[in-house]
Each structure stands twice: as C-alpha cells, then as structure tokens.
Design a protein around this motif. Structure first.
Motif, PDB file in Angstrom:
ATOM      1  N   ARG A 123      43.522  49.538  37.786  1.00  0.00           N
ATOM      2  CA  ARG A 123      42.585  48.770  36.976  1.00  0.00           C
ATOM      3  C   ARG A 123      42.874  47.291  37.184  1.00  0.00           C
ATOM      4  O   ARG A 123      44.015  46.895  37.444  1.00  0.00           O
ATOM      5  N   ALA A 124      41.836  46.504  37.098  1.00  0.00           N
ATOM      6  CA  ALA A 124      41.977  45.055  37.238  1.00  0.00           C
ATOM      7  C   ALA A 124      41.861  44.424  35.858  1.00  0.00           C
ATOM      8  O   ALA A 124      40.966  44.759  35.088  1.00  0.00           O
ATOM      9  N   LEU A 125      42.778  43.533  35.564  1.00  0.00           N
ATOM     10  CA  LEU A 125      42.717  42.776  34.323  1.00  0.00           C
ATOM     11  C   LEU A 125      42.166  41.405  34.667  1.00  0.00           C
ATOM     12  O   LEU A 125      42.818  40.625  35.359  1.00  0.00           O
ATOM     13  N   SER A 126      40.954  41.147  34.233  1.00  0.00           N
ATOM     14  CA  SER A 126      40.318  39.866  34.521  1.00  0.00           C
ATOM     15  C   SER A 126      39.910  39.215  33.209  1.00  0.00           C
ATOM     16  O   SER A 126      40.458  39.539  32.157  1.00  0.00           O
ATOM     17  N   ARG A 127      38.955  38.329  33.262  1.00  0.00           N
ATOM     18  CA  ARG A 127      38.533  37.573  32.084  1.00  0.00           C
ATOM     19  C   ARG A 127      38.342  38.497  30.875  1.00  0.00           C
ATOM     20  O   ARG A 127      37.748  39.549  30.972  1.00  0.00           O
ATOM     21  N   GLY A 128      38.927  38.088  29.756  1.00  0.00           N
ATOM     22  CA  GLY A 128      38.822  38.867  28.524  1.00  0.00           C
ATOM     23  C   GLY A 128      39.999  39.806  28.292  1.00  0.00           C
ATOM     24  O   GLY A 128      40.113  40.393  27.222  1.00  0.00           O
ATOM     25  N   CYS A 129      40.871  39.944  29.279  1.00  0.00           N
ATOM     26  CA  CYS A 129      42.046  40.813  29.142  1.00  0.00           C
ATOM     27  C   CYS A 129      43.295  39.964  28.914  1.00  0.00           C
ATOM     28  O   CYS A 129      43.317  38.778  29.222  1.00  0.00           O
ATOM     29  N   TRP A 130      44.308  40.596  28.382  1.00  0.00           N
ATOM     30  CA  TRP A 130      45.597  39.953  28.138  1.00  0.00           C
ATOM     31  C   TRP A 130      46.682  40.739  28.850  1.00  0.00           C
ATOM     32  O   TRP A 130      46.578  41.959  28.995  1.00  0.00           O
ATOM     33  N   LEU A 131      47.723  40.041  29.279  1.00  0.00           N
ATOM     34  CA  LEU A 131      48.829  40.662  30.010  1.00  0.00           C
ATOM     35  C   LEU A 131      50.149  40.236  29.379  1.00  0.00           C
ATOM     36  O   LEU A 131      50.354  39.061  29.087  1.00  0.00           O
ATOM     37  N   GLY A 134      42.658  42.543  49.421  1.00  0.00           N
ATOM     38  CA  GLY A 134      42.153  43.514  50.396  1.00  0.00           C
ATOM     39  C   GLY A 134      43.272  44.299  51.047  1.00  0.00           C
ATOM     40  O   GLY A 134      43.171  45.521  51.231  1.00  0.00           O
ATOM     41  N   ALA A 135      44.356  43.628  51.400  1.00  0.00           N
ATOM     42  CA  ALA A 135      45.498  44.303  52.018  1.00  0.00           C
ATOM     43  C   ALA A 135      46.148  45.281  51.033  1.00  0.00           C
ATOM     44  O   ALA A 135      46.556  46.379  51.426  1.00  0.00           O
ATOM     45  N   LEU A 136      46.213  44.895  49.766  1.00  0.00           N
ATOM     46  CA  LEU A 136      46.780  45.795  48.751  1.00  0.00           C
ATOM     47  C   LEU A 136      45.901  47.029  48.586  1.00  0.00           C
ATOM     48  O   LEU A 136      46.405  48.154  48.525  1.00  0.00           O
ATOM     49  N   ARG A 137      44.588  46.841  48.546  1.00  0.00           N
ATOM     50  CA  ARG A 137      43.669  47.983  48.417  1.00  0.00           C
ATOM     51  C   ARG A 137      43.823  48.918  49.618  1.00  0.00           C
ATOM     52  O   ARG A 137      43.896  50.139  49.465  1.00  0.00           O
ATOM     53  N   ASP A 138      43.877  48.360  50.833  1.00  0.00           N
ATOM     54  CA  ASP A 138      44.042  49.178  52.041  1.00  0.00           C
ATOM     55  C   ASP A 138      45.371  49.937  52.024  1.00  0.00           C
ATOM     56  O   ASP A 138      45.433  51.106  52.402  1.00  0.00           O
ATOM     57  N   ALA A 139      46.433  49.273  51.580  1.00  0.00           N
ATOM     58  CA  ALA A 139      47.746  49.910  51.536  1.00  0.00           C
ATOM     59  C   ALA A 139      47.762  51.051  50.521  1.00  0.00           C
ATOM     60  O   ALA A 139      48.335  52.113  50.786  1.00  0.00           O
ATOM     61  N   LEU A 166      49.950  40.123  40.432  1.00  0.00           N
ATOM     62  CA  LEU A 166      49.048  39.016  40.147  1.00  0.00           C
ATOM     63  C   LEU A 166      48.406  38.580  41.453  1.00  0.00           C
ATOM     64  O   LEU A 166      49.082  38.413  42.474  1.00  0.00           O
ATOM     65  N   VAL A 167      47.072  38.426  41.413  1.00  0.00           N
ATOM     66  CA  VAL A 167      46.308  38.107  42.619  1.00  0.00           C
ATOM     67  C   VAL A 167      45.279  37.020  42.304  1.00  0.00           C
ATOM     68  O   VAL A 167      45.012  36.715  41.147  1.00  0.00           O
ATOM     69  N   ALA A 168      44.680  36.501  43.367  1.00  0.00           N
ATOM     70  CA  ALA A 168      43.596  35.529  43.200  1.00  0.00           C
ATOM     71  C   ALA A 168      42.448  36.194  42.460  1.00  0.00           C
ATOM     72  O   ALA A 168      42.172  37.389  42.646  1.00  0.00           O
ATOM     73  N   GLY A 169      41.781  35.439  41.608  1.00  0.00           N
ATOM     74  CA  GLY A 169      40.714  35.975  40.768  1.00  0.00           C
ATOM     75  C   GLY A 169      39.398  36.160  41.494  1.00  0.00           C
ATOM     76  O   GLY A 169      39.224  35.781  42.646  1.00  0.00           O
ATOM     77  N   GLY A 170      38.485  36.804  40.791  1.00  0.00           N
ATOM     78  CA  GLY A 170      37.146  37.017  41.314  1.00  0.00           C
ATOM     79  C   GLY A 170      36.979  38.263  42.149  1.00  0.00           C
ATOM     80  O   GLY A 170      35.928  38.475  42.740  1.00  0.00           O
ATOM     81  N   ARG A 171      37.995  39.105  42.223  1.00  0.00           N
ATOM     82  CA  ARG A 171      37.907  40.306  43.055  1.00  0.00           C
ATOM     83  C   ARG A 171      38.076  41.592  42.262  1.00  0.00           C
ATOM     84  O   ARG A 171      38.351  42.648  42.820  1.00  0.00           O
ATOM     85  N   ALA A 172      37.898  41.544  40.946  1.00  0.00           N
ATOM     86  CA  ALA A 172      38.086  42.726  40.105  1.00  0.00           C
ATOM     87  C   ALA A 172      37.201  43.880  40.562  1.00  0.00           C
ATOM     88  O   ALA A 172      37.596  45.044  40.496  1.00  0.00           O
ATOM     89  N   GLY A 173      36.023  43.585  41.060  1.00  0.00           N
ATOM     90  CA  GLY A 173      35.102  44.624  41.521  1.00  0.00           C
ATOM     91  C   GLY A 173      35.636  45.422  42.690  1.00  0.00           C
ATOM     92  O   GLY A 173      35.182  46.544  42.932  1.00  0.00           O
ATOM     93  N   ALA A 174      36.590  44.889  43.428  1.00  0.00           N
ATOM     94  CA  ALA A 174      37.159  45.590  44.577  1.00  0.00           C
ATOM     95  C   ALA A 174      37.863  46.879  44.158  1.00  0.00           C
ATOM     96  O   ALA A 174      38.111  47.748  44.983  1.00  0.00           O
ATOM     97  N   TRP A 175      38.195  47.001  42.862  1.00  0.00           N
ATOM     98  CA  TRP A 175      38.963  48.149  42.397  1.00  0.00           C
ATOM     99  C   TRP A 175      38.111  49.221  41.736  1.00  0.00           C
ATOM    100  O   TRP A 175      38.631  50.264  41.354  1.00  0.00           O
ATOM    101  N   GLU A 176      36.805  48.987  41.636  1.00  0.00           N
ATOM    102  CA  GLU A 176      35.934  50.007  41.041  1.00  0.00           C
ATOM    103  C   GLU A 176      36.005  51.279  41.869  1.00  0.00           C
ATOM    104  O   GLU A 176      35.902  51.250  43.089  1.00  0.00           O
TER     105      GLU A 176
END
Length: 173
Positions: free
Chosen positions: A99-107, A152-157, A83-93
């Motif tokens: 995959r990023a679960l953002s608005r409209g998704c359920w967990l 960002g650190a997770l993506r780099d790792a 779970l991370v701060a929102g608004g960065r789903a595009g970082a995973w394209e």
C-alpha cells in the motif's frame, strides 16, 4: 599461503530482526522515540508485507546495505516501509501486500536523533545527520526527507520476488 576469512556482502534480509541489544533498546523505547509525520506532496511511503518479502526485493535490486535509502521496519507488524518520491501512489494499485501512504496519510517514524521503537525503526537512515521533517514551526511531513529508492525498480523487484515465490510453491506442492 594464508587464508583470510571469506568476506560476505551484507544483505537486506539479514536485517529481518534486530540483534538482542537493539531489540531491547527498541522494546523499551518511550513514546518520545517516535513521532507521526504527514505523508504526501513530494514524498510517499510504500508499505510492503511481510517484512521479509520487502527485504528480498531490496536484495533483488542489488542495493547496498547502507544508510541513505530511507527504509524503515515495523517489527511488530512485520512491514517494510520505503520512503520514495511522491506522485506515484497509483503504481501500487493491484499489487497484493503493498500500500502507498500519500496525501492524507500519517506515518510513524523515529524522532530526530532517535533509533525509534519496535513499531518504527530505521534500517537505512536518509543521508544527513537527521532527516528534515518539513519546515520548523509547521506540521511534520515527509517533504524534506532525502530518498534514494526508485519506485519503478522497487515494483519490478517485488514482482520478481513474487514470481520466484510462486514458482517455488508450484514445484514443492
């Protein structure tokens, strides 16, 4: 001179599979052990496959294995959910296996005060006695869950783990 046993630092990778007692408890958990919560707004979930790859990324980030990071495992699907701060789903394209679960998704998450199930179990619970899943009387959502992993650190790792894995396969082929 006495020798003390060598102290080892716990790793995230050591959490790849639950111990026998935890496995049995998660396997026999009833439907009340988990709940669906809405993603989006100020919180998102980053899902990485396979689970071992995601755990290797957390180890590469040198995050201590402790509560406070809001990290889940789906042992059935072998997925790591952070779970991370929102608004960065595009970082995973364009990042394979993420995959990023953002608005409209359920967990699927552990219900408050519960361990969860094999499909959703805490590896690191958010700080506090129990995560707040939004305002009482409203739809459950990730909005109030404390998060501590930097996107960002997770993506780099993950990129570093993928490079090491690709180099390994190149050398051994």
């Amino acid at each position: 001179m006495t020798h003390s046993p060598k102290q080892t630092t716990p790793t995230w990778n050591a959490r790849l599979g639950p111990d026998a007692e935890t496995y049995q408890r998660l396997r026999t958990a009833g439907p009340e052990a988990t709940q669906l919560v809405r993603c989006g707004g100020s919180r998102e979930a980053v899902v990485t496959v396979p689970l071992q790859r995601g755990l290797a990324a957390l180890d590469a980030m040198d995050l201590p294995v402790a509560d406070g990071y809001a990290v889940l495992a789906d042992h059935l699907r072998q997925e790591l959910i952070v779970l991370v701060a929102g608004g960065r789903a595009g970082a995973w394209e364009g990042v394979a296996g993420v995959r990023a679960l953002s608005r409209g998704c359920w967990l699927l998450t552990p219900a408050p005060g519960r361990d969860g199930s094999l499909a959703s179990a805490w590896l690191s619970q958010p700080h506090g006695p129990s995560p707040r899943w939004g305002d009482p009387g409203h739809e459950r959502c990730l909005g109030e869950v404390q998060v501590a992993v930097d996107v960002g650190a997770l993506r780099d790792a993950l990129a570093a783990v993928d490079r090491r894995t690709a180099a390994f396969w190149k050398v051994t082929s």
